[in-house]
Design an enzyme around this catalytic site. Structure first.
Site, PDB file in Angstrom:
ATOM      1  CG  LEU A 146      -1.593   1.309   1.618  1.00 14.29           C
ATOM      2  CD1 LEU A 146      -2.590   1.719   0.543  1.00 14.29           C
ATOM      3  CD2 LEU A 146      -2.279   1.199   2.976  1.00 14.29           C
ATOM      4  CB  SER A 147       0.801   4.256   0.461  1.00 16.98           C
ATOM      5  OG  SER A 147       1.060   5.619   0.369  1.00 16.98           O
ATOM      6  CB  ALA A 148       5.682   4.171   1.006  1.00 14.46           C
TER       7      ALA A 148
END
Length: 472
Positions: A146-148
């Protein structure tokens, strides 16, 4: 000092709004693992392994987002539920503020995202450790984030296409979109509008020379995400369809629950190679769908948004449910049940599916048999051993539909075995558990001593999941 400065700035480059830090990874069932290599990226390794998981099961690597932790991702993402349901191990890598001020994986740092260096190499070493420790199938290793963690996932797929059979990128960035903090901002808010070939070239340059086999990639994106703009999903689609040598027009589009639209991009053989899930109105986060239904998993929390269970659909795309990858296939058989066991056999039955020409039976995710009946007996099994089964219905065109929820059957009879190891290794192997720094034998709850690598005990397994202290 360079790493600390970059981490401080880089945390802001993928953490707009991420402010609630997760607790240390200590949730019940989540186990710390040490000694997984040189660990040049200074990461921590945690794992979740269902009881009685057989060797040869798949392995999923799940990467948390900024200010989160392995425990946070374990608690909310739904992957442990699916591991129990479908039968696979999960590794949860964890970074820290020592690497990055906001505990982000350093997806924008070339030294952390290239093959053979930094955090990327640490995660690769975790895979090696899990394969050795849990007997995972090296052909079925997958990574998601998720995300980074999504940005790092894309880079890992590019760097290690020989390790990962598939990936899933949630609210993430194209592989090697950024090589600095400044570029990271650009990628998040206004990703470069490169051609598919230019994006694909970044992957080909990162992979080992001569690579011809590529991972299958799912992309998840909310249309209202203002932290990682939806344009990133389009660039990810362009990147991975180009790597696969296929066009950017979907082979088909499917409407799913939670306001989700799925675009499927098939390879030359007709199998989905890239899938793009667009969740209408969803902000920055991982889609989850709390509940106990076959298609549900996860729990809500900061950046875990109640829309659709992305982990369930990702597992299905990878084939972890033992079924096909076509969402348009027949529904999952219902009523799968164990009707009998012996020392060496398990008998199953299930309800008929309208339109089914036959059924496929899977044991531990591996296709076991095809049958026209709604019952099957699996023979030649080991005594006192747990096995997981799923069943799919096959239509007249030969397409396998969704897999049923898994059932677990344990054959009768048992041959006692003895195991001598440290109290720590006993817990890692699932023969004991730790509580407040003390170790207890699983099943009998006998006290074994302090939880460490120095106290050695011998345990005798007298029944499935039951161990006693013995002098074998």
């Amino acid at each position: 000092m360079r790493r600390w400065i970059a981490a401080t700035a880089g945390a802001l480059a993928l953490t707009a709004g991420l402010v609630a830090a997760g607790p240390p990874a200590s949730a019940a069932g989540l186990t710390p693992v040490t000694g997984f290599g040189t660990n040049p990226g200074n990461l921590a390794m945690y794992s979740y392994v269902p009881d009685a998981l057989p060797s040869g099961a798949p392995l999923v690597v799940a990467l948390h987002g900024c200010t989160q932790s392995a425990s946070d991702y374990y608690t909310h993402s739904g992957w442990p539920q699916l591991a129990d349901r479908l039968g696979f191990a999960v590794v949860f890598p964890q970074t820290s503020s020592a690497n990055n001020a906001n505990s982000c994986f350093n997806w924008f740092e070339p030294g952390d995202s290239r093959r053979g260096s930094g955090e990327a190499l640490s995660i690769r070493q975790m895979v090696d450790k899990a394969v050795t420790q849990y007997g995972s199938d090296t052909r079925r290793v997958y990574v998601t984030g998720l995300s980074a963690g999504g940005g790092m996932t894309a880079n890992l797929l590019a760097a290690y296409p020989d390790v990962f059979a598939g990936g899933s990128i949630a609210a993430g960035l194209p592989a090697h979109c950024a090589g600095s903090v400044t570029a990271a901002y650009t990628c998040m808010y206004s990703p470069p509008d490169r051609t598919p070939e230019q994006w694909g070239d970044l992957v080909r340059a990162a992979a080992p020379a001569g690579t011809t086999s590529w991972p299958r990639v799912a992309v998840w994106q909310g249309t209202a995400d203002t932290t990682v703009r939806p344009a990133n999903a389009t660039e990810l689609r362009d990147q991975w369809t180009n790597v696969w040598g296929i066009g950017q027009t979907p082979s088909r589009t499917v409407g799913l629950t939670g306001g989700t639209t799925l675009g499927v991009y098939d390879d030359a053989s007709g199998r989905p190679a890239v899938e793009v899930y667009s969740v209408s109105g969803m902000a920055h986060g991982l889609p989850v769908d709390p509940g106990s239904g076959a298609g549900q998993c996860g729990s809500t929390g900061t950046y875990y948004l109640d829309t659709i269970c992305s982990s369930h659909h990702t597992a299905r795309f990878w084939g972890l449910d033992g079924g096909g990858q076509d969402p348009g296939g027949l529904p999952a058989p219902t009523g799968l049940d164990v009707t009998g066991t012996t020392d060496t056999s398990v008998t199953l039955r299930w309800n008929a599916v309208a339109g089914a020409e036959s059924y496929q039976v899977f044991r531990g995710g591996t296709r076991l048999a095809d049958t026209a009946s709604t019952a099957y007996t699996d023979t030649g099994l080991a005594t006192g051993t747990a096995y997981r089964y799923t069943v799919t219905a096959v239509d007249s065109a030969g397409r396998a539909g969704a897999a049923s929820p898994a059932v677990t059957a344990t054959t009768t009879g048992f041959s006692p075995t003895c195991h001598t190891a440290s109290t720590y290794d006993h817990t890692v192997a699932g023969r004991a558990y730790a509580n407040a720094g003390r170790t207890y034998a699983k099943g009998s709850d006998q006290y074994m001593g302090l939880w460490n690598t120095f106290t050695v005990r011998t345990l005798k397994q007298t029944a499935p999941d039951h161990y006693v202290i013995a002098g074998c």
